[in-house]
Scaffold this motif. Structure first.
Motif, PDB file in Angstrom:
ATOM      1  N   SER A  27       0.838  -1.192   0.000  1.00  0.00           N
ATOM      2  CA  SER A  27       0.000   0.000   0.000  1.00  0.00           C
ATOM      3  C   SER A  27       0.874   1.243   0.000  1.00  0.00           C
ATOM      4  O   SER A  27       1.871   1.308   0.732  1.00  0.00           O
ATOM      5  CB  SER A  27      -0.884   0.028   1.254  1.00  0.00           C
ATOM      6  N   VAL A  28       0.500   2.198  -0.823  1.00  0.00           N
ATOM      7  CA  VAL A  28       1.156   3.514  -0.805  1.00  0.00           C
ATOM      8  C   VAL A  28       0.060   4.569  -0.648  1.00  0.00           C
ATOM      9  O   VAL A  28      -1.102   4.325  -0.993  1.00  0.00           O
ATOM     10  CB  VAL A  28       1.964   3.773  -2.097  1.00  0.00           C
ATOM     11  N   PRO A  29       0.407   5.728  -0.134  1.00  0.00           N
ATOM     12  CA  PRO A  29      -0.615   6.776   0.059  1.00  0.00           C
ATOM     13  C   PRO A  29      -1.226   7.212  -1.273  1.00  0.00           C
ATOM     14  O   PRO A  29      -0.550   7.171  -2.313  1.00  0.00           O
ATOM     15  CB  PRO A  29       0.165   7.937   0.681  1.00  0.00           C
ATOM     16  N   THR A  30      -2.465   7.629  -1.265  1.00  0.00           N
ATOM     17  CA  THR A  30      -3.131   8.014  -2.512  1.00  0.00           C
ATOM     18  C   THR A  30      -2.478   9.220  -3.185  1.00  0.00           C
ATOM     19  O   THR A  30      -2.706   9.455  -4.364  1.00  0.00           O
ATOM     20  CB  THR A  30      -4.633   8.320  -2.295  1.00  0.00           C
ATOM     21  N   ARG A  31      -1.626   9.946  -2.462  1.00  0.00           N
ATOM     22  CA  ARG A  31      -0.921  11.048  -3.136  1.00  0.00           C
ATOM     23  C   ARG A  31      -0.058  10.528  -4.293  1.00  0.00           C
ATOM     24  O   ARG A  31       0.244  11.265  -5.219  1.00  0.00           O
ATOM     25  CB  ARG A  31      -0.054  11.846  -2.146  1.00  0.00           C
ATOM     26  N   ALA A  32       0.290   9.249  -4.236  1.00  0.00           N
ATOM     27  CA  ALA A  32       1.097   8.663  -5.311  1.00  0.00           C
ATOM     28  C   ALA A  32       0.321   8.520  -6.619  1.00  0.00           C
ATOM     29  O   ALA A  32       0.903   8.302  -7.681  1.00  0.00           O
ATOM     30  CB  ALA A  32       1.644   7.303  -4.883  1.00  0.00           C
ATOM     31  N   MET A  33      -1.002   8.658  -6.546  1.00  0.00           N
ATOM     32  CA  MET A  33      -1.810   8.517  -7.766  1.00  0.00           C
ATOM     33  C   MET A  33      -1.436   9.563  -8.812  1.00  0.00           C
ATOM     34  O   MET A  33      -1.579   9.326 -10.016  1.00  0.00           O
ATOM     35  CB  MET A  33      -3.297   8.618  -7.455  1.00  0.00           C
ATOM     36  N   GLU A  34      -0.969  10.701  -8.372  1.00  0.00           N
ATOM     37  CA  GLU A  34      -0.637  11.778  -9.306  1.00  0.00           C
ATOM     38  C   GLU A  34       0.489  11.392 -10.262  1.00  0.00           C
ATOM     39  O   GLU A  34       0.618  11.959 -11.339  1.00  0.00           O
ATOM     40  CB  GLU A  34      -0.235  13.053  -8.544  1.00  0.00           C
ATOM     41  N   THR A  35       1.339  10.462  -9.843  1.00  0.00           N
ATOM     42  CA  THR A  35       2.524  10.154 -10.649  1.00  0.00           C
ATOM     43  C   THR A  35       2.659   8.674 -11.022  1.00  0.00           C
ATOM     44  O   THR A  35       3.451   8.338 -11.896  1.00  0.00           O
ATOM     45  CB  THR A  35       3.803  10.559  -9.893  1.00  0.00           C
ATOM     46  N   ALA A  36       1.900   7.803 -10.360  1.00  0.00           N
ATOM     47  CA  ALA A  36       2.070   6.360 -10.602  1.00  0.00           C
ATOM     48  C   ALA A  36       1.609   5.983 -12.008  1.00  0.00           C
ATOM     49  O   ALA A  36       0.757   6.647 -12.599  1.00  0.00           O
ATOM     50  CB  ALA A  36       1.287   5.560  -9.570  1.00  0.00           C
ATOM     51  N   LEU A  37       2.203   4.917 -12.513  1.00  0.00           N
ATOM     52  CA  LEU A  37       1.751   4.403 -13.804  1.00  0.00           C
ATOM     53  C   LEU A  37       1.744   2.886 -13.775  1.00  0.00           C
ATOM     54  O   LEU A  37       2.444   2.258 -12.984  1.00  0.00           O
ATOM     55  CB  LEU A  37       2.607   4.918 -14.955  1.00  0.00           C
ATOM     56  N   LEU A  38       0.938   2.322 -14.660  1.00  0.00           N
ATOM     57  CA  LEU A  38       0.930   0.879 -14.876  1.00  0.00           C
ATOM     58  C   LEU A  38       1.757   0.659 -16.127  1.00  0.00           C
ATOM     59  O   LEU A  38       1.324   0.982 -17.235  1.00  0.00           O
ATOM     60  CB  LEU A  38      -0.509   0.377 -15.024  1.00  0.00           C
ATOM     61  N   ALA A  39       2.965   0.131 -15.930  1.00  0.00           N
ATOM     62  CA  ALA A  39       3.971   0.136 -16.998  1.00  0.00           C
ATOM     63  C   ALA A  39       4.057  -1.203 -17.706  1.00  0.00           C
ATOM     64  O   ALA A  39       4.091  -2.253 -17.070  1.00  0.00           O
ATOM     65  CB  ALA A  39       5.329   0.498 -16.423  1.00  0.00           C
ATOM     66  N   TRP A  40       4.116  -1.152 -19.022  1.00  0.00           N
ATOM     67  CA  TRP A  40       4.315  -2.348 -19.851  1.00  0.00           C
ATOM     68  C   TRP A  40       5.628  -2.299 -20.629  1.00  0.00           C
ATOM     69  O   TRP A  40       5.957  -3.250 -21.327  1.00  0.00           O
ATOM     70  CB  TRP A  40       3.149  -2.549 -20.795  1.00  0.00           C
ATOM     71  N   GLU A  41       6.345  -1.189 -20.533  1.00  0.00           N
ATOM     72  CA  GLU A  41       7.643  -1.097 -21.192  1.00  0.00           C
ATOM     73  C   GLU A  41       8.689  -0.572 -20.229  1.00  0.00           C
ATOM     74  O   GLU A  41       8.396   0.264 -19.365  1.00  0.00           O
ATOM     75  CB  GLU A  41       7.590  -0.142 -22.399  1.00  0.00           C
ATOM     76  N   MET A  42       9.890  -1.068 -20.416  1.00  0.00           N
ATOM     77  CA  MET A  42      11.045  -0.587 -19.654  1.00  0.00           C
ATOM     78  C   MET A  42      12.143  -0.295 -20.670  1.00  0.00           C
ATOM     79  O   MET A  42      12.470  -1.169 -21.488  1.00  0.00           O
ATOM     80  CB  MET A  42      11.485  -1.686 -18.683  1.00  0.00           C
ATOM     81  N   ASN A  43      12.648   0.901 -20.679  1.00  0.00           N
ATOM     82  CA  ASN A  43      13.699   1.279 -21.629  1.00  0.00           C
ATOM     83  C   ASN A  43      13.327   0.944 -23.062  1.00  0.00           C
ATOM     84  O   ASN A  43      14.143   0.397 -23.815  1.00  0.00           O
ATOM     85  CB  ASN A  43      15.038   0.611 -21.256  1.00  0.00           C
ATOM     86  N   ASP A  44      12.100   1.268 -23.420  1.00  0.00           N
ATOM     87  CA  ASP A  44      11.629   1.134 -24.803  1.00  0.00           C
ATOM     88  C   ASP A  44      11.594  -0.310 -25.309  1.00  0.00           C
ATOM     89  O   ASP A  44      11.666  -0.545 -26.518  1.00  0.00           O
ATOM     90  CB  ASP A  44      12.480   2.030 -25.736  1.00  0.00           C
ATOM     91  N   GLU A  45      11.495  -1.256 -24.396  1.00  0.00           N
ATOM     92  CA  GLU A  45      11.288  -2.662 -24.756  1.00  0.00           C
ATOM     93  C   GLU A  45      10.111  -3.167 -23.914  1.00  0.00           C
ATOM     94  O   GLU A  45       9.905  -2.676 -22.806  1.00  0.00           O
ATOM     95  CB  GLU A  45      12.511  -3.513 -24.366  1.00  0.00           C
ATOM     96  N   PRO A  46       9.384  -4.164 -24.419  1.00  0.00           N
ATOM     97  CA  PRO A  46       8.334  -4.741 -23.573  1.00  0.00           C
ATOM     98  C   PRO A  46       8.927  -5.179 -22.232  1.00  0.00           C
ATOM     99  O   PRO A  46      10.038  -5.715 -22.182  1.00  0.00           O
ATOM    100  CB  PRO A  46       7.853  -5.941 -24.400  1.00  0.00           C
ATOM    101  N   LEU A  47       8.221  -4.916 -21.168  1.00  0.00           N
ATOM    102  CA  LEU A  47       8.713  -5.239 -19.830  1.00  0.00           C
ATOM    103  C   LEU A  47       8.961  -6.743 -19.727  1.00  0.00           C
ATOM    104  O   LEU A  47       8.073  -7.549 -20.011  1.00  0.00           O
ATOM    105  CB  LEU A  47       7.674  -4.779 -18.801  1.00  0.00           C
ATOM    106  N   THR A  48      10.172  -7.099 -19.350  1.00  0.00           N
ATOM    107  CA  THR A  48      10.530  -8.515 -19.282  1.00  0.00           C
ATOM    108  C   THR A  48       9.895  -9.181 -18.060  1.00  0.00           C
ATOM    109  O   THR A  48       9.567  -8.531 -17.059  1.00  0.00           O
ATOM    110  CB  THR A  48      12.051  -8.688 -19.157  1.00  0.00           C
TER     111      THR A  48
END
Lengths: 408, 408
Positions: free
Chosen positions: B213-234
């Motif tokens: 759990s993280v505080p809801t203030r993190a919603m402003e910047t959090a992302l659901l990421a599918w890529e890392m360094n321009d490649e599909p997330l391994t």
């Protein structure tokens, strides 16, 4: 690009696809010698090699279109939407055979001669590393990127969009080196860089040497780079040391640089005097024609490329302004009838970098012509069409660079 | 870090280096089952595996210190001076056995359940890709990075400086997803993310599940990421989908994320309730202690590391401010007696990224203690010493992070 300029000929020259005729153009050394000089035998399209040449074997084969053993471009679909191009996906354009790969075994020992400065001196890369350091993101792009779109059959590698990438370069600012050596000699107007390839016997060096002059205004931003993307500069890409001129076409970024001179005039090497000159179709290259220096504003779509589903689609691409920062990119999904401004994606790496962009578009079933049009902060914008020219240089017309996508 | 918290114990517990005692702590399922759950057999230091585990075999072995089959850190000398860490050099910290590698065969099919919003829904990665996209550079750092410097022998992986890297993440802003689902339910104060690992039978899920759990203030910047360094997330790094909370310690960036819930309270999973809590040495973890959320300001030198020649030396390092942009980095070559401000190197990738720095220093022959001290724009600066704490979390003291270099 460099080799094509050394092989300059008219577009209707039947020798274009004929190895024996081609080699004769190189001089009297004979066909086999020339083939050996170039490091490969020119191939018809059907014979396109399927594997990477040894010196580029570390590259990601599936990301590349292998035109020949020394010309490989990034597949449009492999360009991605990153701010930096992964080294293993970056295009390759070699000209002369490179120095032995062993030069990168001890990169710090590589020497570069500095001339046309008040205190000329030979410096090693080890010396340069103590003189200063900067890291600059810059687009590396071949002058002929987009040549494949010219209808007159401009000679040279038929690059589509992939002879370009955005690279992080690390090295010493040229300015720091020049200042340490007393500054340029009075009256010099060009920075002339010479590649360290071994020149073959029996040919006039001026017809083959990689030696390029750029205006001294480039001193403000140029660097002598020993790293690319936070790794030592590979032999494939010009290591141990490469002249990097941010925002200038690829040919000016001289690989294996062994000599940098401040000069009153441009070099009379063929690659400068008649090569990389913009002129009308059918006209030979000459020093009074514009040289391929600063890049122009350009963009292209990288996704989707062929098909998609109706509804919301994310359209991706890359855009850059050469030496001028970007203002915006507009995207059209109806072949240029109507436009919407795209959004830049990811951090801005500075004026010489490209910027990935994205636009969410609702696409109905059917065929869509998707095009992009970048504008820089000086108001320069991509034209719709081509600027026809003999060698197919500097193409930034938005229409040719679009993609046709079938939405179902 | 996650596994250590599931194996929480006092610093003088003799079971620390004892596999059979260790497995007993996991519950009644028996020693062999536990070993299988963890995916590796704990090894004494002398038995350190020399090769990379299969799921990380694509990594650059020479860049890494392999602590165990699921803890590998980047060598200090391999961190480089780039703005982005190459994926093949990035540290690895896995906890539970990952889902089958086949989950990344068709990443768009991965599902994540969104709860605690007005319109709860299960979304695929394919759905998310049409909802929005952003690219953010953020430092990924283990809470225990620097643990090796604690003299009390804090239990857990003995990370030095290399359990950190700066990564380019691409995915949908969490905020865009939440807004599309009607926004958070009233009264929620936390974003609780659950990893998609298969939990072993016979163990209380709460003691082993990766749920943070993280505080809801993190919603402003959090992302659901599918890529890392321009490649599909391994698969190695949490693909197909990972919760990324820029500027927060690694554990909050939940891999294989399968559930995201806006909740009134923090999860009672052990990894949250008692794990990753800062407390005095000898004290057990408890929910009223500070949780490892936002990272603090930190820096370290990356070159030179051992020896050098007298005269001018370029001192390199990396620095970051967690969620606060950096103001400056000072460097001392006399163990902290005198300081000079370093220069940042390369483009600024934003507030959550690290910044490489460089300082040219004239070093006389002899031994030099080189240290760096970063300060953020809010005036937070690295302390000289450690903040002693049971698990060796959050160490940003500049003294311990320095290097001693012999100049000849």
């Amino acid at each position: 690009m460099k080799q094509e300029s050394a092989l300059m000929r008219g577009p209707n020259d039947p020798g274009l696809q004929n190895p024996s005729r081609r080699t004769l153009l190189l001089g009297s050394a004979g066909a086999m010698a020339a083939v050996s000089v170039l490091g490969f035998t020119p191939l018809a399209k059907a014979d396109e090699p399927k594997s990477l040449p040894d010196y580029a074997a570390w590259k990601e084969r599936n990301a590349l279109i292998v035109h020949s053993a020394n010309t490989m471009e990034t597949q449009r679909g492999a360009i991605g939407n990153g701010v930096i191009t992964s080294s293993d996906r970056l295009f390759v354009r070699n000209n002369l055979p490179a120095p032995p790969a062993s030069v990168t075994d001890n990169p710090d020992a590589w020497e570069v001669r500095m001339e046309g400065v008040k205190n000329p001196r030979t410096l090693t890369v080890g010396d340069l590393k103590q003189m200063g350091v900067t890291t600059v993101a810059s687009v590396l792009q071949c002058s002929g990127n987009g040549r494949a779109f010219f209808p007159h059959g401009a000679s040279g590698t038929q690059w589509s969009v992939g002879a370009a990438g955005c690279i992080m370069w690390t090295g010493v600012p040229l300015k720091d080196v020049v200042e340490a050596l007393g500054g340029p000699v009075d009256g010099t107007r060009y920075i002339t860089s010479t590649g360290g390839e071994t020149l073959p016997d029996g040919l006039d060096p001026k017809t083959i040497i990689v030696e390029r002059s750029v205006p001294t205004r480039a001193m403000e931003t140029a660097l002598l780079a020993w790293e690319m993307n936070d790794e030592p500069l590979t032999h494939t890409h010009g290591g141990p040391l490469r002249m990097v001129v941010p925002g200038y076409y690829g040919v000016n970024n001289v690989k294996y640089v062994k000599n940098v001179a401040f000069t009153e005039n441009q070099t009379d090497a063929k690659i400068q005097a008649s090569g990389y000159r913009v002129r009308d179709v059918g006209v030979k290259g000459a020093p009074d024609q514009p040289s391929m220096w600063e890049m122009n504003v350009k963009s292209w779509v990288t996704s989707p490329l062929e098909s998609g589903q109706s509804g919301r689609n994310m359209i991706y691409g890359v855009a850059f302004g050469g030496t001028v920062p970007l203002e915006k990119v507009d995207v059209s999904v109806d072949g240029g009838k109507t436009w919407k401004q795209a959004r830049f994606l990811g951090p801005d790496l500075g004026p010489y970098a490209w910027r990935p962009f994205v636009l969410a578009a609702d696409l109905a079933a059917g065929e869509h012509r998707i095009v992009s049009r970048a504008t820089d902060v000086q108001g320069n914008t991509q034209p719709e069409g081509r600027i026809e020219n003999e060698r197919g240089y500097g193409h930034n017309g938005w229409s040719d660079h679009g993609v046709t996508v079938a939405i179902s």
